[in-house]
Scaffold this motif. Structure first.
Motif, PDB file in Angstrom:
ATOM      1  N   UNK A 245       2.401   4.019   5.368  1.00 19.14           N
ATOM      2  CA  UNK A 245       3.195   4.980   4.581  1.00 19.14           C
ATOM      3  C   UNK A 245       3.190   6.175   4.790  1.00 19.14           C
ATOM      4  N   UNK A 246       2.275   6.922   5.092  1.00 16.89           N
ATOM      5  CA  UNK A 246       2.058   8.243   5.362  1.00 16.89           C
ATOM      6  C   UNK A 246       3.032   8.895   6.002  1.00 16.89           C
TER       7      UNK A 246
ATOM      8  N   UNK B  32       6.678   5.996  -4.702  1.00 23.10           N
ATOM      9  CA  UNK B  32       5.761   5.143  -5.280  1.00 23.10           C
ATOM     10  C   UNK B  32       4.638   5.944  -6.009  1.00 23.10           C
ATOM     11  N   UNK B  33       4.055   5.194  -7.152  1.00 18.31           N
ATOM     12  CA  UNK B  33       3.116   5.792  -7.751  1.00 18.31           C
ATOM     13  C   UNK B  33       1.713   5.501  -7.210  1.00 18.31           C
ATOM     14  N   UNK B  34       1.301   4.205  -6.932  1.00 14.33           N
ATOM     15  CA  UNK B  34       0.003   3.763  -6.438  1.00 14.33           C
ATOM     16  C   UNK B  34       0.570   2.502  -5.366  1.00 14.33           C
TER      17      UNK B  34
ATOM     18  N   UNK C 105       1.851 -13.875  11.730  1.00 16.16           N
ATOM     19  CA  UNK C 105       1.843 -14.135   9.921  1.00 16.16           C
ATOM     20  C   UNK C 105       1.469 -12.910   9.556  1.00 16.16           C
ATOM     21  N   UNK C 106       0.385 -12.346  10.339  1.00 18.94           N
ATOM     22  CA  UNK C 106      -0.494 -10.930   9.473  1.00 18.94           C
ATOM     23  C   UNK C 106       0.621  -9.843   9.507  1.00 18.94           C
ATOM     24  N   UNK C 107       1.366  -9.847  10.578  1.00 21.55           N
ATOM     25  CA  UNK C 107       2.506  -8.758  10.766  1.00 21.55           C
ATOM     26  C   UNK C 107       3.427  -9.045   9.430  1.00 21.55           C
ATOM     27  N   UNK C 108       4.029 -10.296   9.169  1.00 18.97           N
ATOM     28  CA  UNK C 108       4.968 -10.441   8.367  1.00 18.97           C
ATOM     29  C   UNK C 108       4.413 -10.226   6.902  1.00 18.97           C
ATOM     30  N   UNK C 109       3.210 -10.592   6.749  1.00 20.36           N
ATOM     31  CA  UNK C 109       2.712 -10.514   5.351  1.00 20.36           C
ATOM     32  C   UNK C 109       2.619  -9.044   5.020  1.00 20.36           C
ATOM     33  N   UNK C 110       2.269  -8.261   6.237  1.00 18.41           N
ATOM     34  CA  UNK C 110       2.049  -6.751   6.178  1.00 18.41           C
ATOM     35  C   UNK C 110       3.313  -5.994   5.758  1.00 18.41           C
ATOM     36  N   UNK C 111       4.359  -6.572   6.473  1.00 19.52           N
ATOM     37  CA  UNK C 111       5.583  -6.155   6.085  1.00 19.52           C
ATOM     38  C   UNK C 111       6.230  -6.146   4.840  1.00 19.52           C
ATOM     39  N   UNK C 112       6.199  -7.636   4.193  1.00 18.19           N
ATOM     40  CA  UNK C 112       6.535  -7.673   2.969  1.00 18.19           C
ATOM     41  C   UNK C 112       5.697  -6.879   1.974  1.00 18.19           C
ATOM     42  N   UNK C 113       4.555  -6.727   1.940  1.00 15.47           N
ATOM     43  CA  UNK C 113       3.763  -5.795   1.029  1.00 15.47           C
ATOM     44  C   UNK C 113       4.033  -4.423   1.292  1.00 15.47           C
ATOM     45  N   UNK C 114       4.207  -3.901   2.461  1.00 16.16           N
ATOM     46  CA  UNK C 114       4.585  -2.510   2.551  1.00 16.16           C
ATOM     47  C   UNK C 114       5.821  -2.225   1.937  1.00 16.16           C
TER      48      UNK C 114
ATOM     49  N   UNK D   1       7.319  -3.865  -0.442  1.00 13.50           N
ATOM     50  CA  UNK D   1       7.101  -3.894  -1.882  1.00 13.50           C
ATOM     51  C   UNK D   1       6.552  -2.476  -2.481  1.00 13.50           C
ATOM     52  N   UNK D   2       5.459  -1.987  -1.719  1.00 18.33           N
ATOM     53  CA  UNK D   2       5.051  -0.710  -2.126  1.00 18.33           C
ATOM     54  C   UNK D   2       6.339   0.456  -1.676  1.00 18.33           C
ATOM     55  N   UNK D   3       6.671   0.630  -0.772  1.00 22.60           N
ATOM     56  CA  UNK D   3       7.749   1.509  -0.340  1.00 22.60           C
ATOM     57  C   UNK D   3       9.002   1.673  -1.312  1.00 22.60           C
ATOM     58  N   UNK D   4       9.317   0.524  -1.686  1.00 20.18           N
ATOM     59  CA  UNK D   4      10.559   0.250  -2.476  1.00 20.18           C
ATOM     60  C   UNK D   4      10.261  -0.084  -3.930  1.00 20.18           C
TER      61      UNK D   4
END
Length: 307
Positions: free
Chosen positions: A86-87, A93-95, A168-177, A179-182
């Protein structure tokens, strides 16, 4: 004899006709009033039932979108990992936490499908302004879904030779990132709907008329903004005018237009994370190699995005 008929004098006949005139007209008026009153009672009863359904629809929408406030706060070591990706992108996003529906592809798709069904089911009972806000909220999630679906399909392409576990690790990471970014936009979906529903409840009416001018003005604005969004990618005066308007009338819309390309770039780092860390990709690869990898990613992503 000529002054009477059936043994009754003209004066009596005149009185009879006067009575019948008043009686028949009064009877017709009474029948009409009774029928009209009964019809109004039925209409009011129907409007009352529709109002109950409308209020129930508002309640269901509010409860459903409240799920976007169910956040997952990752442990500290995962926060560090997320911040690496994200950097530098300046997402709002706050947290580094995300709505629960962004925890996985399955949870997001389930939430998205439920929201589509909710809009279809509640459509007959929604006021125009509430429905517009709800469709705008779905449009925000649709933009994210198109990007995430394309990325998910990309991780399963045979040419990249990812194992099921790694993909699957990449996909999970993409969804969580995502969620944070947006985070701000996703939280805003609930907040804006909650505010709009509260406004409608403060001005609730038994019957509801079609806001023709409001609909016309909404359609005009949408066409204007759709055209204006293209200026984000233009140069010269169009780009400058776009940002001038973006800082005033369309700030939130401009943020979405600006954020989506950055989101795709962030997902590219996730895609190549098995081969290169972000620092290695940015600082250690030679320019030709980096540009080649980026072109490959965008070519495949674009193909899947528009598929």
């Amino acid at each position: 004899m000529f002054d009477s008929y059936l043994g009754l004098s003209p004066l009596i006949w005149k009185g009879i006709f006067s009575f019948l005139n008043v009686f028949i007209v009064g009877l017709l008026l009474a029948l009409f009033a009774t029928k009209y009153q009964k019809r109004k009672e039925v209409e009011i009863q129907i409007e009352g039932e529709i109002l109950k359904l409308r209020l129930k629809a508002y309640e269901r929408i509010n409860v459903f979108l409240g799920r976007l406030h169910q956040h997952i706060a990752p442990p500290a070591y995962q926060e560090v990992e997320y911040e690496v990706y994200l950097d530098g992108f300046n997402f709002w996003y706050i947290h580094p936490e995300f709505a629960k529906c962004f925890n996985s592809e399955k949870e997001f798709d389930s939430f998205y499908a439920d929201m589509e069904n909710l809009i279809i089911q509640e459509h007959p009972y929604l006021d125009f302004d509430v429905e517009v806000k709800l469709n705008d909220s779905l449009a925000t999630l649709t933009h994210l879904k198109l990007i995430l679906d394309a990325f998910t399909d990309m991780e399963h392409l045979e040419k990249y030779h990812f194992s099921m576990e790694v993909a699957q690790q990449h996909i999970d990471m993409a969804y969580r990132l995502t969620g944070i970014a947006m985070q701000k936009e996703v939280n805003g979906i609930y907040c804006k709907m909650d505010k709009q529903i509260a406004k409608r409840l403060r001005n609730i009416t038994l019957s509801y008329g079609e806001p023709k001018f409001t609909k016309w003005w909404h359609n005009v604005r949408e066409r204007f903004f759709e055209h204006l969004d293209r200026w984000f990618y233009a140069g010269g005066w169009k780009k400058r005018l776009y940002w001038l308007l973006a800082r005033t009338a369309i700030r939130k819309r401009a943020y979405m237009v600006e954020s989506l390309p950055k989101l795709i770039l962030m997902l590219m780092y996730v895609h190549y994370s098995e081969q290169y860390s972000r620092d290695e990709f940015d600082d250690e690869l030679d320019d030709d190699k980096r540009e080649h990898l980026m072109r490959e990613f965008y070519k495949d992503f674009k193909m899947l995005y528009y598929h």
